[in-house]
Design an enzyme around this catalytic site. Structure first.
Site, PDB file in Angstrom:
ATOM      1  N   ASP A  99       0.794  -1.228   0.000  1.00 61.99           N
ATOM      2  CA  ASP A  99       0.000   0.000   0.000  1.00 61.99           C
ATOM      3  C   ASP A  99       0.823   1.274   0.000  1.00 61.99           C
ATOM      4  OD1 ASP A  99       1.113  -0.151   2.493  1.00 61.99           O
ATOM      5  OD2 ASP A  99      -0.729  -0.820   3.477  1.00 61.99           O
ATOM      6  N   GLU A 121      -0.447  -9.075  -0.997  1.00 63.85           N
ATOM      7  CA  GLU A 121      -0.941  -8.519   0.274  1.00 63.85           C
ATOM      8  C   GLU A 121      -2.165  -7.626   0.014  1.00 63.85           C
ATOM      9  OE1 GLU A 121       0.883  -5.440   3.120  1.00 63.85           O
ATOM     10  OE2 GLU A 121       1.689  -7.290   3.934  1.00 63.85           O
ATOM     11  N   GLU A 135      -2.082   4.951   3.440  1.00 61.29           N
ATOM     12  CA  GLU A 135      -2.068   3.572   2.936  1.00 61.29           C
ATOM     13  C   GLU A 135      -3.459   2.979   2.719  1.00 61.29           C
ATOM     14  OE1 GLU A 135      -0.171   4.804   5.278  1.00 61.29           O
ATOM     15  OE2 GLU A 135       1.873   4.480   4.570  1.00 61.29           O
ATOM     16  N   HIS A 216       7.201   4.779  12.692  1.00 66.61           N
ATOM     17  CA  HIS A 216       7.400   5.615  11.498  1.00 66.61           C
ATOM     18  C   HIS A 216       6.120   6.162  10.891  1.00 66.61           C
ATOM     19  CE1 HIS A 216       5.781   2.913   8.403  1.00 66.61           C
ATOM     20  NE2 HIS A 216       6.190   1.949   9.178  1.00 66.61           N
ATOM     21  N   ARG A 218       3.129   8.034   9.342  1.00 65.13           N
ATOM     22  CA  ARG A 218       2.880   9.456   9.043  1.00 65.13           C
ATOM     23  C   ARG A 218       1.790  10.048   9.912  1.00 65.13           C
ATOM     24  NH1 ARG A 218       4.644  12.064   3.923  1.00 65.13           N
ATOM     25  NH2 ARG A 218       6.069  10.582   2.979  1.00 65.13           N
ATOM     26  N   HIS A 248      13.913   4.847  12.236  1.00 62.25           N
ATOM     27  CA  HIS A 248      13.579   5.054  10.811  1.00 62.25           C
ATOM     28  C   HIS A 248      14.281   6.314  10.313  1.00 62.25           C
ATOM     29  CE1 HIS A 248      11.029   5.565   7.230  1.00 62.25           C
ATOM     30  NE2 HIS A 248      10.532   4.369   7.437  1.00 62.25           N
TER      31      HIS A 248
HETATM   32  C1  UD1 Z   1       6.950   4.750   3.460  1.00 64.64           C
HETATM   33  C2  UD1 Z   1       5.539   4.402   3.008  1.00 64.64           C
HETATM   34  C3  UD1 Z   1       4.796   3.620   4.088  1.00 64.64           C
HETATM   35  C4  UD1 Z   1       5.612   2.450   4.590  1.00 64.64           C
HETATM   36  C5  UD1 Z   1       6.990   2.940   5.000  1.00 64.64           C
HETATM   37  C6  UD1 Z   1       7.846   1.782   5.431  1.00 64.64           C
HETATM   38  C7  UD1 Z   1       4.263   5.907   1.547  1.00 64.64           C
HETATM   39  C8  UD1 Z   1       3.466   7.146   1.448  1.00 64.64           C
HETATM   40  N1  UD1 Z   1       4.774   5.622   2.744  1.00 64.64           N
HETATM   41  O1  UD1 Z   1       6.842   5.669   4.543  1.00 64.64           O
HETATM   42  O2  UD1 Z   1       3.569   3.143   3.566  1.00 64.64           O
HETATM   43  O3  UD1 Z   1       4.948   1.860   5.678  1.00 64.64           O
HETATM   44  O4  UD1 Z   1       7.614   3.592   3.899  1.00 64.64           O
HETATM   45  O5  UD1 Z   1       9.005   2.218   6.096  1.00 64.64           O
HETATM   46  O6  UD1 Z   1       4.444   5.231   0.568  1.00 64.64           O
HETATM   47  N2  UD1 Z   1      14.326   8.283   4.209  1.00 64.64           N
HETATM   48  C9  UD1 Z   1      15.685   8.203   4.070  1.00 64.64           C
HETATM   49  N3  UD1 Z   1      16.248   7.012   3.680  1.00 64.64           N
HETATM   50  C10 UD1 Z   1      15.518   5.898   3.468  1.00 64.64           C
HETATM   51  C11 UD1 Z   1      14.126   5.977   3.642  1.00 64.64           C
HETATM   52  C12 UD1 Z   1      13.537   7.187   3.992  1.00 64.64           C
HETATM   53  O7  UD1 Z   1      16.404   9.181   4.260  1.00 64.64           O
HETATM   54  O8  UD1 Z   1      16.077   4.858   3.115  1.00 64.64           O
HETATM   55  C13 UD1 Z   1      13.709   9.585   4.590  1.00 64.64           C
HETATM   56  C14 UD1 Z   1      13.728  10.615   3.454  1.00 64.64           C
HETATM   57  O9  UD1 Z   1      13.893  11.883   3.987  1.00 64.64           O
HETATM   58  C15 UD1 Z   1      12.315  10.465   2.873  1.00 64.64           C
HETATM   59  C16 UD1 Z   1      11.501  10.218   4.136  1.00 64.64           C
HETATM   60  O10 UD1 Z   1      12.329   9.380   4.929  1.00 64.64           O
HETATM   61  O11 UD1 Z   1      11.887  11.602   2.173  1.00 64.64           O
HETATM   62  C17 UD1 Z   1      10.143   9.654   3.930  1.00 64.64           C
HETATM   63  O12 UD1 Z   1      10.145   8.506   3.108  1.00 64.64           O
HETATM   64  P1  UD1 Z   1       8.747   8.014   2.445  1.00 64.64           P
HETATM   65  O13 UD1 Z   1       9.021   6.799   1.654  1.00 64.64           O
HETATM   66  O14 UD1 Z   1       8.072   9.150   1.750  1.00 64.64           O
HETATM   67  O15 UD1 Z   1       7.851   7.704   3.680  1.00 64.64           O
HETATM   68  P2  UD1 Z   1       7.995   6.700   4.865  1.00 64.64           P
HETATM   69  O16 UD1 Z   1       7.556   7.437   6.066  1.00 64.64           O
HETATM   70  O17 UD1 Z   1       9.330   6.061   4.839  1.00 64.64           O
HETATM   71  N1  UDP Z   2      12.882  -3.892   9.629  1.00 69.19           N
HETATM   72  C1  UDP Z   2      14.245  -4.009   9.350  1.00 69.19           C
HETATM   73  N2  UDP Z   2      15.103  -3.197  10.035  1.00 69.19           N
HETATM   74  C2  UDP Z   2      14.698  -2.296  10.948  1.00 69.19           C
HETATM   75  C3  UDP Z   2      13.299  -2.179  11.213  1.00 69.19           C
HETATM   76  C4  UDP Z   2      12.417  -2.993  10.527  1.00 69.19           C
HETATM   77  O1  UDP Z   2      14.645  -4.825   8.534  1.00 69.19           O
HETATM   78  O2  UDP Z   2      15.531  -1.599  11.521  1.00 69.19           O
HETATM   79  C5  UDP Z   2      11.933  -4.741   8.870  1.00 69.19           C
HETATM   80  C6  UDP Z   2      10.946  -5.528   9.692  1.00 69.19           C
HETATM   81  O3  UDP Z   2      11.459  -6.808   9.973  1.00 69.19           O
HETATM   82  C7  UDP Z   2       9.723  -5.602   8.801  1.00 69.19           C
HETATM   83  C8  UDP Z   2       9.821  -4.348   7.953  1.00 69.19           C
HETATM   84  O4  UDP Z   2      11.147  -3.857   8.092  1.00 69.19           O
HETATM   85  O5  UDP Z   2       9.771  -6.713   7.923  1.00 69.19           O
HETATM   86  C9  UDP Z   2       8.838  -3.312   8.432  1.00 69.19           C
HETATM   87  O6  UDP Z   2       9.099  -2.100   7.805  1.00 69.19           O
HETATM   88  P1  UDP Z   2       8.460  -0.743   8.282  1.00 69.19           P
HETATM   89  O7  UDP Z   2       8.108  -0.828   9.720  1.00 69.19           O
HETATM   90  O8  UDP Z   2       9.381   0.327   7.828  1.00 69.19           O
HETATM   91  O9  UDP Z   2       7.159  -0.636   7.366  1.00 69.19           O
HETATM   92  P2  UDP Z   2       5.672  -1.214   7.461  1.00 69.19           P
HETATM   93  O10 UDP Z   2       5.745  -2.682   7.640  1.00 69.19           O
HETATM   94  O11 UDP Z   2       4.993  -0.501   8.586  1.00 69.19           O
HETATM   95  O12 UDP Z   2       5.086  -0.818   6.155  1.00 69.19           O
END
Ligand code: UD1
Ligand code: UDP
Length: 379
Positions: A99, A121, A135, A216, A218, A248
């Site tokens: 999602d 999923e 999501e 993490h 939003r 995160h």
């Molecule tokens: C995203 C997904 C969320 C998912 C989550 C898993 C959307 C809208 N959100 O949220 O559904 O549950 O990932 O973790 O699709 N950033 C880094 N390095 C990384 C990753 C993120 O620096 O490797 C920082 C960046 O500043 C980036 C911000 O995190 O702009 C947000 O990343 P984004 O993918 O937009 O949202 P998440 O909160 O990570």
């Molecule tokens: N995870 C990981 N390293 C971390 C934290 C989480 O590999 O430091 C893995 C965790 O095992 C799970 C997935 O990341 O499989 C969950 O990701 P996240 O919580 O970012 O996203 P969500 O599942 O809420 O979309």
């Protein structure tokens, strides 16, 4: 044999990569399919950690992550860039998972080209479009486009049928996260050094009761994150407790947690862990405290009680099984629930039962077989 079908597998974040690498491996091993992997790199470092351990070198890497990216900026870029890849690759089908913005834009770009979309999923619903945000709407959009809906459980399949998705298009496959968890557990068993990087923390916290934390969402940014940080501060004030918290990379999470928890003796704020090390943390922890979707699935599989810092969940199976409990984001509720688990042995034991409502580790194999049936190409 007919020519192999080209499946464009599109993903962009850590959890999608974890949940799709077993499917990519199963597609690769099957001569009826040619998987082409396109990563949006909506996440960068956290995605790359998974690609490396899973041995996936993407065919297309759109490198779209921007610092603190907005939903509209990200979605617009995704739609345009994923469309270009689809025009160049002309896949027979597109596969998305879950999602995220990448999954939703991938489905929409495929729909604009009348390419069938397969959704891994499928059918998770909280019933509230702002929890989780965005999501819940992303997956409803994908659900209205998808050709095949791979629902992890009967609950998610029922949610799709309630939205009038034809029964023949919905298949209960289990969640591929259990395939991934079993795979990584086996890799660690063969090569323990893959997950040995927490040894120093394990020594520092020897004799303490470990609480593993991730957060993490939003919808929790701002006040919710601050309330969570305060709960962790109060929990870590106990001498018998230590918190291991891979933070995160989202700046909206990091700045709050570093300000509130940096420097506390019983709290280790660490960088995101790669998957083997996160599996190690799951095994070390007595309790997981999280707002993550994936962790809600993994913790029950390992018999770890999980307190879920959300108002609602689209994964009610863990709650029904008794291994997960919704605690919301109010400081006092989080602290009270966590202390109950620490201090009431019976309460802990009633939650700490290995239970696997989310899958049996065979989901990727089932998905590939269902795809083969769909294209009329049985083994
Ligand atoms: C995203 C997904 C969320 C998912 C989550 C898993 C959307 C809208 N959100 O949220 O559904 O549950 O990932 O973790 O699709 N950033 C880094 N390095 C990384 C990753 C993120 O620096 O490797 C920082 C960046 O500043 C980036 C911000 O995190 O702009 C947000 O990343 P984004 O993918 O937009 O949202 P998440 O909160 O990570
Ligand atoms: N995870 C990981 N390293 C971390 C934290 C989480 O590999 O430091 C893995 C965790 O095992 C799970 C997935 O990341 O499989 C969950 O990701 P996240 O919580 O970012 O996203 P969500 O599942 O809420 O979309």
């Amino acid at each position: 044999m007919a020519r192999p079908h080209k499946i464009l597998v599109v993903f962009g974040t850590r959890p999608e990569a974890i949940k799709l690498f077993p499917v990519v491996a199963a597609l690769r091993a099957d001569p009826r399919f040619v998987p082409v992997v396109c990563v949006s790199a909506q996440h960068r470092q956290m995605l790359d950690q998974v690609l490396e351990i899973a041995g996936i070198v993407p065919d297309h890497d759109l490198d779209l992550m921007r610092p603190d990216q907005t939903l509209d900026g990200l979605t617009a870029a995704l739609l345009t860039e994923l469309g270009k890849v689809m025009d160049a690759e002309k896949p027979d089908r597109v596969m998305v998972q879950g999602d995220t913005a990448t999954a939703m834009a991938g489905a929409l770009a495929a729909y604009y080209r009348k390419i069938p979309v397969d959704h891994v999923e499928a059918g998770l619903r909280s019933g509230n479009i702002y929890h989780p945000w965005p999501e819940e709407v992303n997956r409803k959009i994908i659900g209205s486009i998808a050709s095949l809906h791979f629902a992890p459980t009967e609950v998610s399949a029922a949610a799709l049928l309630a939205e009038n998705v034809p029964e023949a298009r919905v298949h209960v496959t289990g969640n591929t996260v259990i395939d991934a968890l079993q795979w990584v557990t086996e890799r660690i068993r063969e090569a323990p050094e893959l997950a040995s990087g927490l040894a120093e923390l394990e020594r520092r916290f020897a004799g303490k009761r470990i609480i593993g934390v991730t957060t993490h969402r939003r919808e929790n940014f701002g006040g919710g994150m601050e309330a969570i940080a305060e709960a962790i501060r109060q929990i870590a004030a106990r001498d018998d407790v230590a918190v291991i918290f891979p933070v995160h990379l989202n700046p909206n999470v990091r700045k709050v947690m570093e300000a509130a928890l940096g420097g506390l003796d019983n709290v280790a704020l660490i960088e995101p862990l790669d998957y083997p090390h996160f599996a190690r943390l799951l095994s070390l922890a007595e309790i997981m405290l999280t707002d993550s979707g994936g962790v809600q699935e993994e913790a029950p599989a390992l018999g770890k009680p999980v307190l879920v810092m959300r108002e609602t969940t689209e994964r009610p199976e863990g709650v029904a099984a008794g291994t997960a409990r919704l605690v919301g984001t109010e400081t006092s509720v989080i602290v009270t629930e966590l202390f109950t688990l620490l201090d009431d042995k019976a309460a802990y034991e009633s939650m700490a039962r290995a239970h696997n409502p989310f899958g049996d580790g065979q989901s990727a194999r089932r998905i590939v077989e269902l795809l083969a049936n769909e294209i009329g190409c049985q083994a």
